[in-house]
Write a protein that holds these residues in place. Sequence first.
Motif, mmCIF file in Angstrom:
data_model
loop_
_atom_site.group_PDB
_atom_site.id
_atom_site.type_symbol
_atom_site.label_atom_id
_atom_site.label_comp_id
_atom_site.label_asym_id
_atom_site.label_seq_id
_atom_site.Cartn_x
_atom_site.Cartn_y
_atom_site.Cartn_z
ATOM 1 N N PRO A 95 -11.832 -14.727 -10.323
ATOM 2 C CA PRO A 95 -11.145 -14.227 -9.052
ATOM 3 C C PRO A 95 -9.503 -14.813 -9.285
ATOM 4 N N GLY A 96 -8.846 -14.081 -8.343
ATOM 5 C CA GLY A 96 -7.472 -15.019 -8.215
ATOM 6 C C GLY A 96 -6.295 -14.035 -8.968
ATOM 7 N N PRO A 97 -5.124 -14.602 -8.518
ATOM 8 C CA PRO A 97 -4.056 -13.860 -9.093
ATOM 9 C C PRO A 97 -3.843 -14.166 -10.628
ATOM 10 N N ASN A 98 -4.444 -14.947 -11.187
ATOM 11 C CA ASN A 98 -4.298 -15.200 -12.592
ATOM 12 C C ASN A 98 -5.623 -14.855 -13.119
ATOM 13 N N GLY A 99 -6.498 -13.811 -12.486
ATOM 14 C CA GLY A 99 -7.751 -13.503 -12.991
ATOM 15 C C GLY A 99 -7.888 -12.198 -13.488
ATOM 16 N N THR A 100 -9.016 -11.677 -13.489
ATOM 17 C CA THR A 100 -9.264 -10.346 -14.202
ATOM 18 C C THR A 100 -8.346 -9.126 -13.447
ATOM 19 N N LEU A 130 -9.373 -11.817 -2.619
ATOM 20 C CA LEU A 130 -9.510 -12.224 -4.200
ATOM 21 C C LEU A 130 -7.922 -12.349 -4.676
ATOM 22 N N GLY A 131 -6.920 -11.562 -4.655
ATOM 23 C CA GLY A 131 -5.656 -11.648 -5.158
ATOM 24 C C GLY A 131 -5.410 -11.202 -6.445
ATOM 25 N N ASN A 132 -6.470 -10.607 -7.115
ATOM 26 C CA ASN A 132 -6.363 -10.208 -8.446
ATOM 27 C C ASN A 132 -5.201 -9.165 -8.573
ATOM 28 N N PRO A 133 -4.840 -9.019 -9.979
ATOM 29 C CA PRO A 133 -3.722 -7.992 -10.223
ATOM 30 C C PRO A 133 -4.398 -6.408 -10.218
ATOM 31 N N ILE A 134 -3.889 -5.667 -9.433
ATOM 32 C CA ILE A 134 -4.530 -4.431 -9.353
ATOM 33 C C ILE A 134 -3.503 -3.120 -9.830
ATOM 34 N N GLN A 135 -4.255 -2.299 -10.581
ATOM 35 C CA GLN A 135 -3.312 -1.121 -11.152
ATOM 36 C C GLN A 135 -4.191 0.011 -11.007
ATOM 37 N N PHE A 136 -3.561 1.051 -10.507
ATOM 38 C CA PHE A 136 -4.253 2.326 -10.299
ATOM 39 C C PHE A 136 -3.445 3.685 -11.126
ATOM 40 N N SER A 137 -4.211 4.487 -11.552
ATOM 41 C CA SER A 137 -3.802 5.420 -12.374
ATOM 42 C C SER A 137 -4.107 6.809 -11.539
ATOM 43 N N THR A 138 -2.963 7.858 -11.256
ATOM 44 C CA THR A 138 -3.173 8.918 -10.413
ATOM 45 C C THR A 138 -2.661 10.062 -10.896
ATOM 46 N N LYS A 139 -2.976 11.275 -10.270
ATOM 47 C CA LYS A 139 -2.356 12.591 -10.650
ATOM 48 C C LYS A 139 -2.027 13.105 -9.280
ATOM 49 N N MET A 140 -2.215 12.208 -8.195
ATOM 50 C CA MET A 140 -1.911 13.114 -6.971
ATOM 51 C C MET A 140 -0.534 13.020 -6.463
ATOM 52 N N PHE A 141 -0.436 13.724 -5.514
ATOM 53 C CA PHE A 141 1.031 13.627 -4.682
ATOM 54 C C PHE A 141 0.881 12.556 -3.576
ATOM 55 N N LEU A 142 1.770 11.511 -3.735
ATOM 56 C CA LEU A 142 1.426 10.619 -2.675
ATOM 57 C C LEU A 142 2.555 10.799 -1.675
ATOM 58 N N THR A 143 2.290 10.654 -0.703
ATOM 59 C CA THR A 143 3.409 10.893 0.454
ATOM 60 C C THR A 143 4.182 9.572 0.906
ATOM 61 N N ASP A 144 5.161 9.576 1.570
ATOM 62 C CA ASP A 144 5.932 8.424 1.858
ATOM 63 C C ASP A 144 4.805 7.484 2.666
ATOM 64 N N GLU A 145 4.313 8.208 3.588
ATOM 65 C CA GLU A 145 3.352 7.187 4.510
ATOM 66 C C GLU A 145 2.201 6.428 3.559
ATOM 67 N N ASP A 146 1.589 7.449 2.475
ATOM 68 C CA ASP A 146 0.536 6.682 1.720
ATOM 69 C C ASP A 146 1.162 5.509 1.221
ATOM 70 N N VAL A 147 2.582 5.913 0.717
ATOM 71 C CA VAL A 147 3.184 4.571 -0.360
ATOM 72 C C VAL A 147 3.574 3.430 0.762
ATOM 73 N N GLU A 148 3.898 3.790 1.608
ATOM 74 C CA GLU A 148 4.526 2.726 2.667
ATOM 75 C C GLU A 148 3.090 1.960 2.971
ATOM 76 N N LYS A 149 1.959 2.614 3.100
ATOM 77 C CA LYS A 149 0.664 1.912 3.595
ATOM 78 C C LYS A 149 0.525 0.875 2.193
ATOM 79 N N LEU A 150 0.575 1.438 0.970
ATOM 80 C CA LEU A 150 0.290 0.588 0.074
ATOM 81 C C LEU A 150 1.163 -0.613 -0.092
ATOM 82 N N ARG A 151 2.570 -0.336 0.082
ATOM 83 C CA ARG A 151 3.318 -1.396 0.130
ATOM 84 C C ARG A 151 3.076 -2.577 1.196
ATOM 85 N N SER A 152 2.640 -1.735 2.306
ATOM 86 C CA SER A 152 2.410 -2.971 3.197
ATOM 87 C C SER A 152 1.071 -4.014 3.088
ATOM 88 N N ILE A 153 0.217 -3.284 2.205
ATOM 89 C CA ILE A 153 -0.927 -4.203 1.881
ATOM 90 C C ILE A 153 -0.735 -4.879 0.583
#
Length: 376
Positions: A95-100, A130-153
């Motif tokens: 766990p943690g920012p320097n973790g998995t 946890l604070g672990n580094p997160i990555q996602f892969s996507t083929k979706m269309f993400l709206t401004d609202e979706d991305v703003e939500k992600l950014r706020s988290i």
Amino acid sequence: MESNGFRELERLKKQLQEKVKSLMTVEEVEKASRDPHSKRPPRPCGLTVHTGIGCPFRCAYCYIYDMGFKAQITEYPLTGIQLVYALSLNKYFIPGPNGTFLALGSVTEPFHPSTKKKTIEYIEAISKYLGNPIQFSTKMFLTDEDVEKLRSINPDISPLVSISTITRDRLLEPGAPRVEKRFETIETLRNHGFKPFLFLRPIIPGITDKEYRDIIDTALKYGAVGVVAGSLRITRRILEKLEENGVDTDAILKRAGKSLTGFENNVQYDVRTDDIKMEIAKYALKKGLLYLPYACMANIFSHGQKCWRMKALGIEPMVKEPPEITGVEEYLDSDELKVKYMGFENGFIKVKVLKGDKKIIEELLKYRFKSCVRLY
Ligand code: SF4
């Protein structure tokens, strides 16, 4: 003196388990303990987190259907807290920012309408507990609202937007959003401060090698910061599917070094694309984009970190200083683990395993020293 990584890990995980356990009912704890996330070994680019089961996009090159996943999608049955608890029980998880590194989207589409809520819930829980580094892969269309939500988290998440073809997407990815919409996703992510990478994966010989310049040019125009390329893996079913859709499979078979008669059912075979990747790398760099050969490097980069393999691969100026790798033996030395340090070469720490679980040793060293690991 280097503190002991294994003992520290055990202590941290116990603490974490106690903390999140108190937020769940006994049934919830039991369900999380039985979940595959509590046991799954990490892949080279991190631990995959499933936010859904199945995928309705039916990409012709996709191997999830050979793994038993269906072309329907349902959200993953754990809550965010249960996922965190399951991960904390996983013996390989750090766990943690320097973790998995955690990778969302390997066997499903994390932003499909059926999974999006769950994906956000998992990202929230991982970021909070946890604070672990997160990555996602996507083929979706993400709206401004979706991305703003992600950014706020979590504004450091590493986004990969998958594109293999700019002309045959309708045919080869019949259920997925059109590539034009995916380029718009890149743009929206960049506008909100993320570092989106074009995920040129899988490279389909005969198609992607002809189209990558157009794909890269367009991704650049929409704000991609770099390119990660990935190879194709084929099964008999995938090959038949590609052939049905007019893809020249001879070129693919040649690169797999096999004839169709030699294919065993459900076995995945690698298609060699090193030469194409080299061309892609050259072109991306010429265009002023970053080229990273592995998805985990994009994850590291997005989180403001660096790894020594990047230096070995010549990804300058991201990694300049020589590594200071000291205390390797002390870091692991415990009743459970023991290694002999054999040096550092080309971004790899080399150790001889004297005692203990090899995968745990690899993970502890990899994340502590930001380096790949070779075990002897
Ligand atoms: S979107 Fe991804 S998981 Fe879904 S079918 Fe296509 S390749 Fe497979």
